[in-house]
Design an enzyme around this catalytic site. Structure first.
Site, short mmCIF file in Angstrom:
data_model
loop_
_atom_site.label_atom_id
_atom_site.label_comp_id
_atom_site.label_asym_id
_atom_site.label_seq_id
_atom_site.Cartn_x
_atom_site.Cartn_y
_atom_site.Cartn_z
N ASN A 10 0.88 -1.18 0.00
CA ASN A 10 0.00 0.00 0.00
C ASN A 10 0.92 1.23 0.00
O ASN A 10 1.47 1.59 1.03
CB ASN A 10 -0.89 -0.04 1.25
CG ASN A 10 -1.71 1.22 1.42
OD1 ASN A 10 -1.78 2.06 0.51
ND2 ASN A 10 -2.33 1.37 2.58
N TRP A 11 1.05 1.82 -1.16
CA TRP A 11 1.99 2.96 -1.28
C TRP A 11 1.44 4.23 -0.67
O TRP A 11 2.15 5.21 -0.53
CB TRP A 11 2.33 3.21 -2.76
CG TRP A 11 3.21 2.19 -3.39
CD1 TRP A 11 3.64 1.01 -2.84
CD2 TRP A 11 3.80 2.25 -4.70
NE1 TRP A 11 4.45 0.34 -3.73
CE2 TRP A 11 4.55 1.08 -4.88
CE3 TRP A 11 3.74 3.18 -5.75
CZ2 TRP A 11 5.26 0.82 -6.05
CZ3 TRP A 11 4.44 2.92 -6.91
CH2 TRP A 11 5.20 1.75 -7.06
N LYS A 12 0.14 4.23 -0.35
CA LYS A 12 -0.50 5.43 0.20
C LYS A 12 -0.25 6.63 -0.74
O LYS A 12 -0.16 6.43 -1.94
CB LYS A 12 -0.03 5.69 1.64
CG LYS A 12 -0.17 4.41 2.49
CD LYS A 12 -0.03 4.64 3.96
CE LYS A 12 -0.22 3.31 4.69
NZ LYS A 12 -0.19 3.43 6.13
N HIS A 100 -9.61 1.32 4.60
CA HIS A 100 -8.35 1.50 5.33
C HIS A 100 -8.60 2.46 6.50
O HIS A 100 -9.38 3.41 6.37
CB HIS A 100 -7.27 2.05 4.39
CG HIS A 100 -5.92 2.02 5.03
ND1 HIS A 100 -5.52 2.98 5.91
CD2 HIS A 100 -4.89 1.13 4.92
CE1 HIS A 100 -4.29 2.69 6.34
NE2 HIS A 100 -3.89 1.57 5.75
N GLU A 102 -6.96 4.86 7.60
CA GLU A 102 -6.72 6.28 7.28
C GLU A 102 -7.95 6.86 6.57
O GLU A 102 -8.30 8.02 6.79
CB GLU A 102 -5.45 6.40 6.43
CG GLU A 102 -4.21 6.22 7.29
CD GLU A 102 -3.01 5.63 6.59
OE1 GLU A 102 -2.95 5.67 5.34
OE2 GLU A 102 -2.11 5.12 7.30
N GLU A 172 -5.70 -4.73 10.49
CA GLU A 172 -4.70 -3.67 10.67
C GLU A 172 -4.99 -2.88 11.94
O GLU A 172 -5.76 -1.91 11.91
CB GLU A 172 -4.74 -2.71 9.47
CG GLU A 172 -4.41 -3.38 8.16
CD GLU A 172 -3.70 -2.40 7.22
OE1 GLU A 172 -2.59 -2.72 6.78
OE2 GLU A 172 -4.25 -1.32 6.97
N GLY A 178 2.21 2.45 10.68
CA GLY A 178 3.15 3.55 10.51
C GLY A 178 3.82 3.99 11.80
O GLY A 178 4.46 5.03 11.86
N SER A 218 3.14 -2.01 10.29
CA SER A 218 4.59 -2.06 10.51
C SER A 218 5.19 -3.44 10.25
O SER A 218 6.15 -3.84 10.91
CB SER A 218 4.94 -1.58 11.93
OG SER A 218 4.51 -0.25 12.11
N GLY A 239 2.69 -1.10 4.30
CA GLY A 239 2.77 0.32 3.98
C GLY A 239 4.22 0.74 3.76
O GLY A 239 4.78 0.55 2.68
N GLY A 240 4.84 1.27 4.80
CA GLY A 240 6.19 1.83 4.70
C GLY A 240 7.19 0.92 4.00
O GLY A 240 7.95 1.37 3.12
P1 PGA Z 1 2.62 0.35 7.63
O1 PGA Z 1 1.18 0.55 6.96
O2 PGA Z 1 3.17 -0.95 7.12
O3 PGA Z 1 3.41 1.53 7.20
O4 PGA Z 1 2.39 0.31 9.11
C1 PGA Z 1 0.31 -0.53 6.76
C2 PGA Z 1 -0.97 -0.05 6.14
O5 PGA Z 1 -1.44 1.02 6.53
O6 PGA Z 1 -1.54 -0.69 5.24
#
Ligand code: PGA
Length: 257
Positions: A10-12, A100, A102, A172, A178, A218, A239-240
């Site tokens: 997930n590149w956001k 998600h 977010e 999640e 994050g 994470s 994500g990251g």
């Molecule tokens: P993260 O994000 O790996 O940076 O914690 C995961 C996600 O939000 O899908």
């Protein structure tokens, strides 16, 4: 049949088109063909990057799917700023993330909207990756299993078993996203198993056993092995660590074991 792990990046809101093309190329180069036979891999870049990223993978004939991070459920019309399912389908998206945290927390996406999006995606033969997960305060109060399973039930409202069988759920925990604070493998296993149990209650054992339940929050090259070893953790939403080809590759390698 044992479930295949799904590793989805997930590149956001990261990467302009030139940056996205470079990263997609690095990811393609980093993949080993036998990993891709054992693991399903997808990358979910921002909308504008979807086509260029897809083109890189197609040119390389590498079996990495692309997915969107969001979509609107109405087919077309006066919905300024929205993107339709037909649009992402036309680009070749196999997946779309919905709900998600977010989007839920920053943009007010509700359980009802998650359900509408998931159902519309299935109708178009795109796999929704339905995100669920509790905040730190819910975790601390101890009601996280009730909270997460309620989100799962709401996402599946009005869906029959055949449709439910075409979904992916991503657990999640918001407090792990994050933050560098990963859930322990036991915490991830506990909730992923509870999610599978709810799917079983709703749709029967066969659908529950076939459903892919990912962990996200994470996940990185260092902790992927331990998390992915758990019986009810069927991959990760990353994500990251999906923004670095090396880290993403290492997670795919871990998922192929
Ligand atoms: P993260 O994000 O790996 O940076 O914690 C995961 C996600 O939000 O899908």
């Amino acid at each position: 049949m044992p479930r295949k792990n799904l590793i989805a990046g997930n590149w956001k809101m990261n990467n302009t088109i030139p940056e996205a093309v470079v990263l997609a190329q690095e990811i393609s180069n980093r993949m080993e063909r036998d990993w891709l036979e054992l693991v399903d891999v997808a990358v979910c870049p921002p909308f504008v990057d979807l086509k260029p990223v897809k083109s890189v993978f197609e040119f390389d004939r590498v079996d990495i799917a692309v997915g969107a991070q969001n979509v609107y459920w109405e087919p077309k019309g006066a919905f300024t700023g929205e993107i339709s399912i037909a649009m992402i389908k036309n680009i070749g998206c196999a997946f779309c993330i919905v709900g998600h945290s977010e989007r839920r927390n920053l943009f007010g996406e509700t359980n009802e909207e998650v359900n509408l999006k998931a159902r519309a995606l299935i109708e178009a033969d795109i796999t929704p990756i339905i995100c669920v997960g509790e905040s730190l305060s819910v975790r601390d109060v101890g009601t996280y299993l009730d909270f997460v399973t309620a989100q799962v039930r709401a996402a599946y409202a009005g869906m029959d078993a055949a449709d439910a069988a075409r979904t992916v759920v991503a657990y999640e925990p918001v407090w792990a996203i994050g933050t560098g604070r990963t859930a322990t493998s036991e915490q991830a296993q506990e909730v992923c198993a509870a999610i599978r149990k709810v799917v079983g209650e709703l749709y029967g054992q066969a659908v529950a056993e076939a459903t892919t339940v990912q962990y996200g929050g994470s996940m990185n090259a260092a902790n992927a092995d331990e998390l992915l070893e758990k019986p009810d953790v069927d991959g990760g939403l990353i994500g990251g660590a999906s923004l670095k080809a090396d880290a993403f590759g290492a997670i795919v390698a871990a998922a192929s074991k």
